[in-house]
Structure formats: C-alpha cells, structure tokens
Design a protein around this motif. Structure first.
Motif, short mmCIF file in Angstrom:
data_model
loop_
_atom_site.label_atom_id
_atom_site.label_comp_id
_atom_site.label_asym_id
_atom_site.label_seq_id
_atom_site.Cartn_x
_atom_site.Cartn_y
_atom_site.Cartn_z
N GLY A 59 0.85 -1.28 -0.12
CA GLY A 59 0.02 0.05 -0.17
C GLY A 59 0.82 1.40 0.05
O GLY A 59 2.39 1.05 0.05
N ARG A 60 0.12 2.35 -0.24
CA ARG A 60 0.77 3.54 -0.37
C ARG A 60 0.16 4.54 0.93
O ARG A 60 -0.80 4.45 1.36
CB ARG A 60 0.46 4.36 -1.55
N ASP A 61 1.16 5.66 1.29
CA ASP A 61 0.65 6.39 2.49
C ASP A 61 -0.33 7.35 1.81
O ASP A 61 -0.60 7.24 0.31
CB ASP A 61 1.62 7.10 3.23
N THR A 62 -0.88 8.28 2.44
CA THR A 62 -1.94 9.23 1.85
C THR A 62 -1.30 10.06 0.92
O THR A 62 -1.89 10.61 -0.07
CB THR A 62 -2.26 10.00 3.06
N SER A 63 0.10 10.47 1.16
CA SER A 63 0.61 11.52 -0.10
C SER A 63 0.70 10.62 -1.51
O SER A 63 0.93 11.25 -2.30
CB SER A 63 2.10 11.70 0.26
N GLY A 64 0.67 9.33 -1.47
CA GLY A 64 0.99 8.50 -2.63
C GLY A 64 2.35 8.13 -3.05
O GLY A 64 2.71 7.74 -4.03
N TRP A 65 3.26 8.88 -2.47
CA TRP A 65 4.71 9.07 -2.89
C TRP A 65 5.56 7.77 -1.91
O TRP A 65 6.37 7.16 -2.43
CB TRP A 65 5.53 10.17 -2.41
N ASN A 66 5.05 7.56 -0.81
CA ASN A 66 5.65 6.42 0.11
C ASN A 66 4.67 5.24 0.02
O ASN A 66 3.76 5.00 0.08
CB ASN A 66 5.87 6.93 1.52
N ILE A 67 5.70 4.15 -0.16
CA ILE A 67 5.04 2.80 -0.74
C ILE A 67 5.57 1.81 0.49
O ILE A 67 6.87 1.68 0.67
CB ILE A 67 5.45 2.45 -1.86
N LEU A 68 4.85 0.93 1.08
CA LEU A 68 5.20 -0.12 1.70
C LEU A 68 5.27 -1.37 1.05
O LEU A 68 4.30 -1.73 0.23
CB LEU A 68 4.14 -0.24 2.87
N TYR A 69 6.06 -2.12 1.25
CA TYR A 69 6.47 -3.44 0.76
C TYR A 69 6.90 -4.34 1.76
O TYR A 69 7.27 -4.19 2.83
CB TYR A 69 7.74 -3.32 -0.31
#
Length: 97
Positions: free
Chosen positions: A42-52
């Motif tokens: 998923g991505r955080d609310t900014s859309g730039w940071n992504i969790l893998y």
C-alpha cells in the motif's frame, strides 16, 4: 536477487554522466527489487511513500524519496520498518496481511 538479513536501509544516489543525473548501482538495485522481488502492500496518503513486504523474510520495507524536491523526485531509499512502524503509517493496508 534479494535483500541480505543484515541490510536495513538501501540509499540510492545520482551521479552526473554526460551532464545529466544517472542512477548509481544502488538506485538500480532498488528499482529492480521493487519491480521483481518485493510485494507492494500500500501507499501512504501522499501517494509517494510505498510499503512493501519481502517474501523471503517477511520484513516490511518503505520506499521513500528523501530529497523529493530534486528534479524527477530525487533518489530512492528503501528502509526496513518494524511491524509497529508499518502499522502506524499504513494501518489501513495491513489489516489483511
């Protein structure tokens, strides 16, 4: 090509080549890891940071761009997060993992 158990942060850099910024070896490695090894959760609310998640050892990894003000978004960074850190920032995406 995976991530070694001893690795906790991978930081890409740009190098100048022919008058323009080019990926260094670590930036290329990060790009390949997110394309063919790590599983996006998923991505955080900014859309730039992504969790893998690493399918080998189940560790969480966050892709960020610490110098995002640079042209093109800056260099990539993959940082290992604890389950608590991942849950705090990406709770909505972890409920089903």
């Amino acid at each position: 090509m995976g991530i070694e158990p001893s690795e906790t942060i991978l930081v890409g850099r740009w190098i100048l080549g022919g008058g323009r910024p080019l990926e260094d070896e670590m930036s290329t490695r990060i790009r390949m890891l997110i394309k063919s090894h790590l599983i996006e959760l998923g991505r955080d609310t900014s859309g730039w940071n992504i969790l893998y998640r690493d399918p080998d050892d189940k560790r969480y990894w966050e892709l960020t761009y610490p110098e995002s003000g640079l042209h093109g978004g800056g260099q990539p960074q993959l940082k290992c997060l604890t389950a608590d850190e991942a849950n705090e920032k990406y709770a909505a995406h972890l409920k089903n993992t």
